[in-house]
Enzyme design. Structure first.
Site, PDB file in Angstrom:
ATOM      1  N   HIS A 128       0.811  -1.217   0.000  1.00 36.33           N
ATOM      2  CA  HIS A 128       0.000   0.000   0.000  1.00 36.33           C
ATOM      3  C   HIS A 128       0.847   1.270   0.000  1.00 36.33           C
ATOM      4  O   HIS A 128       0.328   2.360  -0.240  1.00 36.33           O
ATOM      5  CB  HIS A 128      -0.996  -0.006   1.173  1.00 36.33           C
ATOM      6  CG  HIS A 128      -0.403   0.269   2.524  1.00 36.33           C
ATOM      7  ND1 HIS A 128      -0.070  -0.730   3.420  1.00 36.33           N
ATOM      8  CD2 HIS A 128      -0.097   1.432   3.147  1.00 36.33           C
ATOM      9  CE1 HIS A 128       0.396  -0.194   4.528  1.00 36.33           C
ATOM     10  NE2 HIS A 128       0.396   1.115   4.387  1.00 36.33           N
ATOM     11  N   ASP A 167       0.239  -7.441   1.223  1.00 38.75           N
ATOM     12  CA  ASP A 167       0.723  -6.092   1.532  1.00 38.75           C
ATOM     13  C   ASP A 167       2.251  -6.024   1.586  1.00 38.75           C
ATOM     14  O   ASP A 167       2.834  -5.384   2.468  1.00 38.75           O
ATOM     15  CB  ASP A 167       0.124  -5.583   2.851  1.00 38.75           C
ATOM     16  CG  ASP A 167       0.189  -4.054   2.951  1.00 38.75           C
ATOM     17  OD1 ASP A 167       0.390  -3.390   1.912  1.00 38.75           O
ATOM     18  OD2 ASP A 167       0.057  -3.520   4.070  1.00 38.75           O
ATOM     19  N   SER A 179       4.411   2.750   8.025  1.00 31.13           N
ATOM     20  CA  SER A 179       4.106   1.591   7.182  1.00 31.13           C
ATOM     21  C   SER A 179       5.272   1.240   6.265  1.00 31.13           C
ATOM     22  O   SER A 179       5.820   2.101   5.582  1.00 31.13           O
ATOM     23  CB  SER A 179       2.881   1.881   6.326  1.00 31.13           C
ATOM     24  OG  SER A 179       1.721   1.938   7.113  1.00 31.13           O
TER      25      SER A 179
END
Length: 449
Positions: free
Chosen positions: A67, A96, A167
């Site tokens: 992402h 992911d 992230s």
């Protein structure tokens, strides 16, 4: 006597400089990169965003979240102030995970890939990232939870602070090894990371999937251990032609020394068709050089044009199976046409049933097309005679995927599904050039008139 306190103070300073936690933090600080990108809205306006990544090889390969790489104009920002454009090497959206590449012109600091073996609740943990735009921020904590089955489908939970912007960054142990990829904040003092052992298992699928890349090498390597051991060689493949053998240990690819199977995946995943490469392998105690030339995989030709109508044919079978049978040897209890793949069709029952769907799927562009079956229980999907998705067996709802290289046009598709007793479900999806993942609509499914 003042000598003893002075000696103790000096010893304390020396110990501090060699403190393993401090050394791990410095390694992570140098190997973490901040990743920026731009999302383009439907009205054409642009919104910038930031995330993180970890350099996992000195040649510039970066591990991050899928992402984080979904936008445009991706750049990696280094601790020394440099900013370099990134190239996407591979992406696994459902897990992911993604791999980027930067060309720095010189070896980069990197984090060695560790293991989740022996990881325990209470172990010290280190996170480096870009929380809320505060670049190269280090936080520490402990491994606070390891749920049962976390290596298969869960996360490592840590008390090290994680916030927006973290992230894709590294979760490290005190040896300075990468043990997870930070993916989300689950709440106050709850950071979540994808276990590195699961990431390693995904690397062959991400980087060596021949249908996706359109390049055939013809062998697989082990990514779980400390050696790039050959675990499979395809019959008639470039690898077999070159003389590569099962259990060979690849130690060098071109002029690049390989530390383990992950390194082999990174470099092999970047090879182009007809671009020769030399391997140095250990075969027992013997050193062997192997020269391999990757082959281009052609796109499948579509069906000839003719008279077509929308439709999906189904045949329903009654029986109790734990694996998909040969439906050609079974007597259909019902047959007909429907608009979409589903686990219920007219004339069928709910349990102890098998379904076979056949049609031609019309893909709008040349390229690599990904097909998905999500099913309870088993399912399989073929394009022509090629098995693309194997999701067989008696199991709860699970999604599997596979890739077919297709030219624009209509291609035969067959989906088979079985259900024993209890919960049931079937979804069949597609993604490809210009088409985001979606259940295959009736407008893509045809029958010959």
């Amino acid at each position: 006597m003042r000598t003893l306190p002075i000696l103790l103070a000096l010893a304390s300073l020396v110990a501090a400089k060699d403190d393993p936690v401090e050394m791990a933090i410095r390694a992570g600080y140098a190997a973490e990169v901040d990743i920026s990108g731009v999302n383009v809205n439907p009205d054409g306006s642009q919104v910038g965003y930031v995330g993180c990544g970890t350099i996992i090889h000195p040649a510039g390969y970066i591990l991050t979240n899928a992402h984080v790489v979904g936008g445009q104009n991706l750049h990696a920002h280094f601790e020394d102030g440099r900013s370099l454009p990134c190239r996407l090497v591979a992406r696994h959206p459902s897990e992911d995970i993604a791999v980027l590449k930067v060309d720095a012109g010189a070896p980069l600091p990197f984090l060695p890939i560790g293991s989740n073996d022996g990881l325990r609740v209470g172990d010290l943990a280190i996170v480096v990232g870009n929380p809320n735009g505060m670049t190269h921020t280090v936080t520490t904590g402990i491994i606070s939870r390891l749920a049962p089955g976390y290596l298969e489908n869960g996360h490592i939970q840590t008390s090290a602070a994680v916030n927006g912007g973290n992230s894709g960054g590294p979760l490290m142990n005190t040896r300075g090894e990468l043990i997870g990829v930070v993916t989300a904040k689950g709440g106050e003092a709850i950071g979540l990371a994808i276990p590195i052992d699961r990431v390693k298992r995904l690397f062959p699928e991400m980087l060596l999937d021949e249908a996706t890349r359109g390049v055939r090498l013809g062998f697989q390597v082990d990514t779980s251990g400390d050696e790039a051991r050959v675990t499979g060689v395809g019959a008639g493949s470039p690898a077999e032609t070159a003389g590569l053998e099962l259990d060979d240990i690849v130690v060098r690819l071109g002029d690049v020394e390989l530390r383990h199977g992950v390194d082999a995946c990174l470099f092999l995943g970047d090879r182009k068709p007809e671009e020769p490469v030399e391997f140095d392998v250990l075969r027992g105690k013997e050193a062997v050089r192997v020269a391999l030339t990757p082959e281009a995989i052609p796109l499948r030709e579509p069906e000839a044009e003719g008279e077509w109508a929308y439709g999906l044919r189904y045949d329903a079978f009654h029986g109790m199976w734990t694996k998909l049978p040969d439906f050609d040897k079974e007597q259909a209890a019902a047959s007909g046409f429907t608009g979409a793949f589903a686990h219920t069709v007219p004339g069928s029952r709910v349990d102890q049933i098998g379904l076979r769907f056949t049609a031609w799927v019309d893909v709008p562009a040349d390229g690599a097309w990904t097909f998905f079956t999500e099913s309870d229980d088993g399912s399989r999907l073929w394009i022509g005679d090629a098995l693309v998705v194997d999701n067989d067996g008696s199991h709860a709802m699970i999604e599997r995927r596979g890739v077919a290289r297709l030219k624009a046009g209509k291609h035969p598709i067959r989906v088979e599904w079985i259900e024993g007793n209890g919960a049931e479900g079937l979804k069949v999806s597609i993604a490809g050039p210009g088409v985001d993942k979606k259940e295959i609509p009736a407008t893509m499914l045809f029958q010959r008139r």
